[in-house]
Design a protein around this motif. Structure first.
Motif, short mmCIF file in Angstrom:
data_model
loop_
_atom_site.label_atom_id
_atom_site.label_comp_id
_atom_site.label_asym_id
_atom_site.label_seq_id
_atom_site.Cartn_x
_atom_site.Cartn_y
_atom_site.Cartn_z
N SER A 137 12.14 14.02 8.66
CA SER A 137 11.40 15.14 8.08
C SER A 137 10.95 14.85 6.66
O SER A 137 11.62 14.12 5.92
N ASN A 173 3.56 23.20 1.33
CA ASN A 173 3.25 24.51 0.74
C ASN A 173 1.92 24.46 0.03
O ASN A 173 1.33 23.40 -0.17
N PHE A 182 8.87 16.79 3.14
CA PHE A 182 8.21 17.91 2.45
C PHE A 182 7.14 17.33 1.56
O PHE A 182 7.41 16.47 0.72
N TYR A 196 6.75 19.51 6.54
CA TYR A 196 6.76 20.80 5.86
C TYR A 196 5.89 20.67 4.60
O TYR A 196 5.88 19.63 3.94
N LEU A 218 13.46 26.29 3.88
CA LEU A 218 13.45 25.05 4.66
C LEU A 218 14.84 24.44 4.79
O LEU A 218 15.67 24.58 3.88
N TYR A 239 10.69 27.07 -1.05
CA TYR A 239 11.06 26.05 -0.07
C TYR A 239 12.56 25.78 -0.04
O TYR A 239 13.11 25.40 0.99
N ARG A 267 5.28 23.41 9.37
CA ARG A 267 5.49 24.70 8.71
C ARG A 267 4.79 24.68 7.36
O ARG A 267 4.81 23.68 6.65
N TYR A 268 4.15 25.80 7.04
CA TYR A 268 3.40 25.94 5.79
C TYR A 268 3.90 27.16 5.04
O TYR A 268 3.98 28.26 5.59
#
Length: 334
Positions: free
Chosen positions: A147, A175, A149, A173, A204, A200, A191-192
């Motif tokens: 994963s 933003n 971010f 992930y 998250l 976050y 995911r946003y």
């Protein structure tokens, strides 16, 4: 030829000046590109502010611009991979920017044929952000099913980093602003988060990797999102000693950057994680691989706004203000 230059560094004046220059003369391993479009990036404003002069000591006056698409007008005597008329794109080597011009000479090793599925404006929006994402994922050693971010995924970087990360099989992930929610999910994000209303760290699970495009105080927060053994690569944090060695900087800069980034290194270590800094480099082979991926997967970059060449200062101001829903591009030639 017409070109856009700066004559001095300035923290407050980010404008470029229109000037007339001779068309570049080719070295044996260079190609001459007639520029059709050029990407405009935060890096351009960082250069004008003098923020990267310790990493790359430019000679002023300096023709600005780090990436472009266009048509090859001439090839050097030792170039065999390209021919006049080829439609290409490139991220120029760090020491020689200059895509805010009607023509630019560039080492053939930094150039690739642009994706056949894209027009010149779309292709010009790709090289710097795509190579940044590609090199960051390489530096992270990112593997399928892990994963990541990606901070600020609604901008130009996210437009390429998200699909490239998904192509590696990563869980992504990110933003950004609320208005870009559906568009960014369409790029493949799992995911946003709306950065104004969703934290976050609360929303998250811990992740294997972070790609930071914000720097500052956010770096410390992003480190807390990492699992033990995780890695964070920053584009806006402090350069560290490992970066200086990879970049081939002199020993005194390796020592200096090791010293100034010591606090960030300690913070990462306290999380059981590793901190790295990235300053993207030109690489025609990687750009060729990116072009193939774009064609195979039907990736289309997000372009926020296209400015005419004569409105370059408005384009630079738009980038400096932030909040663009994709890339800002200069239309240089027809």
């Amino acid at each position: 030829m017409k070109a856009l230059q700066i004559a001095r560094y300035s923290k407050t004046d980010l404008s470029v000046q229109l000037t007339e220059l001779e068309r570049p003369q080719l070295a044996p391993r260079e190609v001459l590109i007639q520029v059709k479009a050029a990407g405009v990036n935060p890096l351009d404003n960082m250069v004008t502010r003098g923020e990267v002069k310790l990493i790359v000591p430019y000679q002023l006056p300096l023709t600005m611009g780090h990436e472009c698409s266009g048509v090859i007008a001439e090839v050097g005597a030792e170039v065999s991979d390209f021919a006049p008329g080829d439609r290409v794109f490139t991220r120029l080597p760090n020491k020689r920017p200059g895509t805010f011009a009607e023509y630019v000479a560039v080492e053939a090793s930094a150039v690739a044929l642009m994706p056949q599925t894209l027009d010149f404006v779309e292709a010009a929006s790709i090289p710097l952000t795509a190579l940044t994402a590609y090199q960051a994922l390489e530096l992270l050693g990112a593997k399928a099913s892990e994963s990541i971010f990606i901070s600020g995924g609604s901008g130009g970087l996210g437009a390429m980093a998200i699909p490239l990360a998904k192509a590696r099989g990563l869980i992504v992930y990110t933003n950004g602003n609320a208005a870009s929610h559906e568009r960014v999910l369409g790029l493949g994000a799992d995911r946003y988060l709306d950065y104004k209303s969703e934290d976050y760290l609360k929303e998250l699970p811990q992740v294997d990797y972070v790609l930071d495009s914000v720097g500052g105080k956010e770096l410390s927060r992003e480190m807390k999102l990492l699992k033990a053994g995780g890695k964070i690569v920053s584009l806006k944090g402090l350069p560290n000693g490992r970066f200086a060695r990879r970049f081939g900087l002199p020993l005194w800069k390796q020592w200096l950057f090791s010293l100034v980034a010591r606090g960030l290194e300690r913070e990462a270590k306290a999380q059981g994680a590793t901190y790295e800094f990235l300053f993207v480099e030109s690489n025609g082979k990687q750009l060729h691989a990116i072009a193939q991926l774009i064609e195979q997967q039907g990736i289309r970059p997000s372009v926020d706004k296209v400015y005419p060449f004569t409105e370059a200062n408005a384009a630079l101001a738009k980038v400096a203000a932030g909040g663009a829903a994709g890339k800002i591009v200069l239309q240089v030639g027809q």
